[in-house]
Design a protein around this motif. Structure first.
Motif, PDB file in Angstrom:
ATOM      1  N   GLY A 139      57.515  20.799   2.865  1.00  0.00           N
ATOM      2  CA  GLY A 139      56.060  20.858   2.809  1.00  0.00           C
ATOM      3  C   GLY A 139      55.486  19.543   3.304  1.00  0.00           C
ATOM      4  O   GLY A 139      56.116  18.486   3.149  1.00  0.00           O
ATOM      5  N   MET A 140      54.301  19.626   3.917  1.00  0.00           N
ATOM      6  CA  MET A 140      53.657  18.412   4.438  1.00  0.00           C
ATOM      7  C   MET A 140      52.162  18.449   4.184  1.00  0.00           C
ATOM      8  O   MET A 140      51.529  19.497   4.338  1.00  0.00           O
ATOM      9  CB  MET A 140      53.852  18.297   5.953  1.00  0.00           C
ATOM     10  N   ALA A 141      51.618  17.312   3.826  1.00  0.00           N
ATOM     11  CA  ALA A 141      50.175  17.093   3.766  1.00  0.00           C
ATOM     12  C   ALA A 141      49.869  16.050   4.836  1.00  0.00           C
ATOM     13  O   ALA A 141      50.422  14.948   4.809  1.00  0.00           O
ATOM     14  CB  ALA A 141      49.758  16.600   2.384  1.00  0.00           C
ATOM     15  N   ILE A 142      49.025  16.426   5.795  1.00  0.00           N
ATOM     16  CA  ILE A 142      48.751  15.585   6.958  1.00  0.00           C
ATOM     17  C   ILE A 142      47.263  15.260   7.014  1.00  0.00           C
ATOM     18  O   ILE A 142      46.432  16.157   6.858  1.00  0.00           O
ATOM     19  CB  ILE A 142      49.174  16.298   8.259  1.00  0.00           C
ATOM     20  N   SER A 143      46.944  13.997   7.240  1.00  0.00           N
ATOM     21  CA  SER A 143      45.555  13.558   7.427  1.00  0.00           C
ATOM     22  C   SER A 143      45.473  12.784   8.731  1.00  0.00           C
ATOM     23  O   SER A 143      46.213  11.818   8.929  1.00  0.00           O
ATOM     24  CB  SER A 143      45.101  12.657   6.274  1.00  0.00           C
ATOM     25  N   ASP A 144      44.598  13.221   9.622  1.00  0.00           N
ATOM     26  CA  ASP A 144      44.363  12.537  10.898  1.00  0.00           C
ATOM     27  C   ASP A 144      42.926  12.051  10.931  1.00  0.00           C
ATOM     28  O   ASP A 144      42.004  12.823  10.652  1.00  0.00           O
ATOM     29  CB  ASP A 144      44.590  13.492  12.070  1.00  0.00           C
ATOM     30  N   LEU A 145      42.731  10.784  11.282  1.00  0.00           N
ATOM     31  CA  LEU A 145      41.388  10.252  11.391  1.00  0.00           C
ATOM     32  C   LEU A 145      41.311   9.295  12.560  1.00  0.00           C
ATOM     33  O   LEU A 145      42.323   8.779  13.031  1.00  0.00           O
ATOM     34  CB  LEU A 145      40.958   9.530  10.107  1.00  0.00           C
ATOM     35  N   GLY A 146      40.108   9.096  13.038  1.00  0.00           N
ATOM     36  CA  GLY A 146      39.854   8.125  14.093  1.00  0.00           C
ATOM     37  C   GLY A 146      38.743   7.202  13.644  1.00  0.00           C
ATOM     38  O   GLY A 146      37.907   7.579  12.814  1.00  0.00           O
ATOM     39  N   PHE A 147      38.737   6.004  14.168  1.00  0.00           N
ATOM     40  CA  PHE A 147      37.710   5.041  13.801  1.00  0.00           C
ATOM     41  C   PHE A 147      36.690   4.890  14.918  1.00  0.00           C
ATOM     42  O   PHE A 147      36.996   5.070  16.092  1.00  0.00           O
ATOM     43  CB  PHE A 147      38.335   3.687  13.459  1.00  0.00           C
ATOM     44  N   LYS A 148      35.478   4.549  14.526  1.00  0.00           N
ATOM     45  CA  LYS A 148      34.389   4.302  15.464  1.00  0.00           C
ATOM     46  C   LYS A 148      34.486   2.875  15.981  1.00  0.00           C
ATOM     47  O   LYS A 148      34.929   1.981  15.263  1.00  0.00           O
ATOM     48  CB  LYS A 148      33.035   4.487  14.772  1.00  0.00           C
ATOM     49  N   GLY A 149      34.080   2.672  17.211  1.00  0.00           N
ATOM     50  CA  GLY A 149      34.063   1.328  17.768  1.00  0.00           C
ATOM     51  C   GLY A 149      34.536   1.331  19.203  1.00  0.00           C
ATOM     52  O   GLY A 149      34.760   2.384  19.803  1.00  0.00           O
ATOM     53  N   THR A 150      34.684   0.152  19.736  1.00  0.00           N
ATOM     54  CA  THR A 150      35.118  -0.007  21.118  1.00  0.00           C
ATOM     55  C   THR A 150      36.425  -0.796  21.164  1.00  0.00           C
ATOM     56  O   THR A 150      36.724  -1.589  20.267  1.00  0.00           O
ATOM     57  CB  THR A 150      34.048  -0.746  21.956  1.00  0.00           C
ATOM     58  N   ALA A 151      37.169  -0.559  22.221  1.00  0.00           N
ATOM     59  CA  ALA A 151      38.436  -1.261  22.415  1.00  0.00           C
ATOM     60  C   ALA A 151      38.155  -2.718  22.762  1.00  0.00           C
ATOM     61  O   ALA A 151      37.162  -2.995  23.403  1.00  0.00           O
ATOM     62  CB  ALA A 151      39.218  -0.589  23.534  1.00  0.00           C
ATOM     63  N   PRO A 152      38.938  -3.641  22.355  1.00  0.00           N
ATOM     64  CA  PRO A 152      40.154  -3.503  21.576  1.00  0.00           C
ATOM     65  C   PRO A 152      39.926  -3.610  20.067  1.00  0.00           C
ATOM     66  O   PRO A 152      40.846  -3.395  19.289  1.00  0.00           O
ATOM     67  CB  PRO A 152      41.021  -4.662  22.071  1.00  0.00           C
ATOM     68  N   THR A 153      38.701  -3.890  19.630  1.00  0.00           N
ATOM     69  CA  THR A 153      38.416  -4.093  18.205  1.00  0.00           C
ATOM     70  C   THR A 153      38.769  -2.859  17.373  1.00  0.00           C
ATOM     71  O   THR A 153      39.334  -2.982  16.287  1.00  0.00           O
ATOM     72  CB  THR A 153      36.933  -4.471  17.996  1.00  0.00           C
TER      73      THR A 153
ATOM     74  N   GLY B 190      43.259   5.944  16.431  1.00  0.00           N
ATOM     75  CA  GLY B 190      43.648   7.028  15.535  1.00  0.00           C
ATOM     76  C   GLY B 190      44.729   6.633  14.552  1.00  0.00           C
ATOM     77  O   GLY B 190      45.553   5.761  14.819  1.00  0.00           O
ATOM     78  N   VAL B 191      44.702   7.316  13.402  1.00  0.00           N
ATOM     79  CA  VAL B 191      45.697   7.116  12.353  1.00  0.00           C
ATOM     80  C   VAL B 191      46.124   8.486  11.843  1.00  0.00           C
ATOM     81  O   VAL B 191      45.280   9.377  11.668  1.00  0.00           O
ATOM     82  CB  VAL B 191      45.127   6.284  11.175  1.00  0.00           C
ATOM     83  N   GLU B 192      47.417   8.637  11.615  1.00  0.00           N
ATOM     84  CA  GLU B 192      47.932   9.853  10.985  1.00  0.00           C
ATOM     85  C   GLU B 192      48.717   9.459   9.757  1.00  0.00           C
ATOM     86  O   GLU B 192      49.597   8.603   9.820  1.00  0.00           O
ATOM     87  CB  GLU B 192      48.818  10.645  11.946  1.00  0.00           C
ATOM     88  N   ILE B 193      48.388  10.101   8.642  1.00  0.00           N
ATOM     89  CA  ILE B 193      49.098   9.886   7.385  1.00  0.00           C
ATOM     90  C   ILE B 193      49.804  11.194   7.054  1.00  0.00           C
ATOM     91  O   ILE B 193      49.181  12.254   7.031  1.00  0.00           O
ATOM     92  CB  ILE B 193      48.118   9.508   6.256  1.00  0.00           C
ATOM     93  N   VAL B 194      51.114  11.104   6.817  1.00  0.00           N
ATOM     94  CA  VAL B 194      51.903  12.294   6.501  1.00  0.00           C
ATOM     95  C   VAL B 194      52.692  12.033   5.234  1.00  0.00           C
ATOM     96  O   VAL B 194      53.356  11.006   5.103  1.00  0.00           O
ATOM     97  CB  VAL B 194      52.876  12.671   7.637  1.00  0.00           C
ATOM     98  N   GLU B 195      52.591  12.985   4.317  1.00  0.00           N
ATOM     99  CA  GLU B 195      53.430  12.989   3.126  1.00  0.00           C
ATOM    100  C   GLU B 195      54.252  14.262   3.198  1.00  0.00           C
ATOM    101  O   GLU B 195      53.704  15.345   3.362  1.00  0.00           O
ATOM    102  CB  GLU B 195      52.582  12.954   1.868  1.00  0.00           C
ATOM    103  N   ALA B 196      55.588  14.132   3.111  1.00  0.00           N
ATOM    104  CA  ALA B 196      56.473  15.287   3.234  1.00  0.00           C
ATOM    105  C   ALA B 196      57.461  15.307   2.073  1.00  0.00           C
ATOM    106  O   ALA B 196      57.855  14.256   1.560  1.00  0.00           O
ATOM    107  CB  ALA B 196      57.210  15.248   4.567  1.00  0.00           C
ATOM    108  N   TRP B 197      57.880  16.508   1.705  1.00  0.00           N
ATOM    109  CA  TRP B 197      58.810  16.681   0.595  1.00  0.00           C
ATOM    110  C   TRP B 197      59.574  17.978   0.795  1.00  0.00           C
ATOM    111  O   TRP B 197      59.116  18.893   1.467  1.00  0.00           O
ATOM    112  CB  TRP B 197      58.059  16.681  -0.737  1.00  0.00           C
ATOM    113  N   TYR B 198      60.757  18.036   0.196  1.00  0.00           N
ATOM    114  CA  TYR B 198      61.547  19.260   0.248  1.00  0.00           C
ATOM    115  C   TYR B 198      60.990  20.265  -0.746  1.00  0.00           C
ATOM    116  O   TYR B 198      60.666  19.921  -1.885  1.00  0.00           O
ATOM    117  CB  TYR B 198      63.020  18.969  -0.044  1.00  0.00           C
TER     118      TYR B 198
END
Length: 155
Positions: free
Chosen positions: A58-72, A123-131
């Motif tokens: 099983g997996m719980a996935i969270s994907d988010l992106g941040f506001k702003g301009t490169a490279p900050t 972007g950031v992806e957070i994944v929690e996985a378990w059997y």
């Protein structure tokens, strides 16, 4: 999807939810403060399953992106990864926490799981996985490798 060991992963997405903000789906004082100072550009959360070496996962996935301009904005995303990787700082609510369920499995992410916070550009992806069919060791190497494979192919 291709796993790092060359095997094919069939990932089933059971629930997906998109939200325009992140702070109201976060917990922990440090994470809430960070997301208040650096608002996200949106949040996509999923509950999914797959099979690794014959074991249901099983997996719980969270994907988010941040506001702003490169490279900050890249630094903002990288700093968020560093923050959520630390114990006791908080995280984003996974969909199990919000009352959604997988067809089989626990009603919350188990205390012992494989955790990955991965970032690329803004972007950031957070994944929690378990059997689902037995105990999971903390940061089980096969599950962490699978989390990285998914990130690299979906980023």
């Amino acid at each position: 999807m291709q796993n790092v060991d060359g095997s094919t992963l069939l990932v089933s997405i059971w629930v997906q939810k998109a939200d325009p903000t992140c702070t109201d789906h976060a917990y922990g004082a440090a994470v809430i403060a960070y997301l208040t100072k650096y608002p996200c550009a949106g949040l996509q959360r999923s509950l999914a399953t797959t099979t690794i070496d014959g074991h249901a996962v099983g997996m719980a996935i969270s994907d988010l992106g941040f506001k702003g301009t490169a490279p900050t904005v890249y630094q903002t995303a990288g700093n968020f990864v560093t923050l959520v990787e630390k114990d006791g700082t908080g995280n984003l609510d996974d969909l199990l926490r919000d009352g959604y369920r997988l067809p089989a499995g626990p009603s919350s992410v188990p205390d012992v799981d494989a955790f990955s916070a991965l970032g690329q550009d803004a972007g950031v992806e957070i994944v929690e996985a378990w059997y689902l069919d037995g105990p999971t060791t903390s940061n089980d190497p096969a599950l962490v490798a699978m989390e990285r494979s998914i990130f690299l192919q979906l980023s």
